[in-house]
Design a protein around this motif. Structure first.
Motif, PDB file in Angstrom:
ATOM      1  N   VAL A   1       0.850  -1.192   0.000  1.00 42.65           N
ATOM      2  CA  VAL A   1       0.000   0.000   0.000  1.00 42.65           C
ATOM      3  C   VAL A   1       0.884   1.239   0.000  1.00 42.65           C
ATOM      4  CG1 VAL A   1      -1.793   1.280   1.240  1.00 42.65           C
ATOM      5  CG2 VAL A   1      -1.848  -1.226   1.200  1.00 42.65           C
ATOM      6  N   TRP A   2       0.605   2.141  -0.912  1.00 40.17           N
ATOM      7  CA  TRP A   2       1.330   3.402  -1.059  1.00 40.17           C
ATOM      8  C   TRP A   2       0.327   4.537  -0.859  1.00 40.17           C
ATOM      9  CZ3 TRP A   2       6.565   3.693  -3.025  1.00 40.17           C
ATOM     10  CH2 TRP A   2       7.151   2.439  -3.248  1.00 40.17           C
ATOM     11  N   ASP A   3       0.593   5.435   0.079  1.00 37.35           N
ATOM     12  CA  ASP A   3      -0.295   6.572   0.335  1.00 37.35           C
ATOM     13  C   ASP A   3       0.018   7.713  -0.626  1.00 37.35           C
ATOM     14  OD1 ASP A   3      -1.737   5.433   2.441  1.00 37.35           O
ATOM     15  OD2 ASP A   3      -0.268   6.099   3.929  1.00 37.35           O
TER      16      ASP A   3
ATOM     17  N   THR B   1      -2.731   0.672  -4.104  1.00 43.53           N
ATOM     18  CA  THR B   1      -2.314  -0.657  -3.680  1.00 43.53           C
ATOM     19  C   THR B   1      -1.669  -1.327  -4.885  1.00 43.53           C
ATOM     20  OG1 THR B   1      -4.074  -0.801  -2.047  1.00 43.53           O
ATOM     21  CG2 THR B   1      -3.044  -2.879  -2.739  1.00 43.53           C
TER      22      THR B   1
ATOM     23  N   ALA C   1       3.256   8.744  -4.658  1.00 43.52           N
ATOM     24  CA  ALA C   1       2.761   7.889  -3.571  1.00 43.52           C
ATOM     25  C   ALA C   1       3.958   7.351  -2.792  1.00 43.52           C
ATOM     26  CB  ALA C   1       1.931   6.745  -4.137  1.00 43.52           C
TER      27      ALA C   1
ATOM     28  N   LYS D   1       3.371   2.908   2.540  1.00 42.03           N
ATOM     29  CA  LYS D   1       2.836   2.981   3.884  1.00 42.03           C
ATOM     30  C   LYS D   1       3.658   2.079   4.795  1.00 42.03           C
ATOM     31  CE  LYS D   1      -1.655   2.887   6.089  1.00 42.03           C
ATOM     32  NZ  LYS D   1      -3.081   2.728   5.863  1.00 42.03           N
TER      33      LYS D   1
ATOM     34  N   SER E   1      -6.976  12.941  -0.558  1.00 39.42           N
ATOM     35  CA  SER E   1      -6.215  11.848   0.037  1.00 39.42           C
ATOM     36  C   SER E   1      -6.534  10.576  -0.733  1.00 39.42           C
ATOM     37  CB  SER E   1      -6.575  11.674   1.516  1.00 39.42           C
ATOM     38  OG  SER E   1      -7.953  11.335   1.642  1.00 39.42           O
TER      39      SER E   1
ATOM     40  N   SER F   1      -4.960   6.216  -1.672  1.00 40.97           N
ATOM     41  CA  SER F   1      -3.884   5.243  -1.661  1.00 40.97           C
ATOM     42  C   SER F   1      -3.873   4.444  -2.954  1.00 40.97           C
ATOM     43  CB  SER F   1      -4.024   4.300  -0.461  1.00 40.97           C
ATOM     44  OG  SER F   1      -5.206   3.542  -0.568  1.00 40.97           O
TER      45      SER F   1
END
Length: 191
Positions: free
Chosen positions: A20-22, A54, A187, A190, A50, A52
């Motif tokens: 997961v990348w925010d 994935t 990104a 996380k 906001s 994310s």
């Protein structure tokens, strides 16, 4: 994303690892372009958002979610921005967010994807497809990896019930129906 590049590939782009990348909103932008008076372009953006990304082991296993604060719309004109926030357009008091969620991701090239998804504006959800380019993986001075993407699509705002317009005396209308959406996304993985 695409499979890892081989050592002999001169144009190789390092791919982000699965996970997961925010979305790093401070280093990303969600912009749009619409026609005004039939010919001129008006550019705008959303300042608060906001989400994310994935990253799956295979591109098809990847997904994106994003939420935009409708009140943060900005076209650098206070009067126009107020009108865009009104019930004529986004109706931000009743519908405070715009949301996007992918339903399918398909690899279209070595570093390109098509992300099909659902975009919700004013409580109306419609399908959209984003043309996505993966631009690379870059480390910042603090050791954080940033996966960088660019994406775009075009929507017909009237399909989301945003139909306000004014006829021009010379023919045509004040605000175009088509809106081009342009995304520049960084990104961060996380932790």
């Amino acid at each position: 994303m695409a499979s890892q590049a081989t050592a002999g590939d001169q144009d190789a782009v390092q791919m982000p690892g699965a996970g997961v990348w925010d979305i790093d909103a401070a280093h990303s932008s969600v912009g749009f372009v619409a026609r005004h008076l039939m010919v001129a372009k008006v550019r705008g953006s959303f300042g608060t958002f906001s989400g994310s990304v994935t990253i799956g082991e295979r591109p098809e296993d990847s997904s994106v979610t994003a939420i935009l604060d409708a009140v943060s719309i900005n076209t650098s004109d206070e009067m126009r921005d107020g009108h865009l926030r009104s019930p004529d357009f986004l109706d931000v008091e009743k519908y405070p967010t715009l949301e996007f969620r992918t339903t399918k991701v398909e690899q279209t090239g070595a570093t390109t994807l098509r992300a099909d998804g659902e975009l919700t504006i004013r409580d109306v959800t419609r399908p959209v497809s984003l043309d996505v380019s993966y631009l690379g993986l870059v480390a910042d001075p603090f050791g954080n990896d940033h996966a960088v993407f660019s994406a775009e699509t075009e929507i017909d705002r009237e399909e989301w019930g945003i139909t306000w317009n004014k006829a021009l005396e010379t023919g045509g209308v004040l605000v175009g129906r088509k809106v081009k959406i342009e995304l520049e996304i960084q990104a961060v993985r996380k932790h």
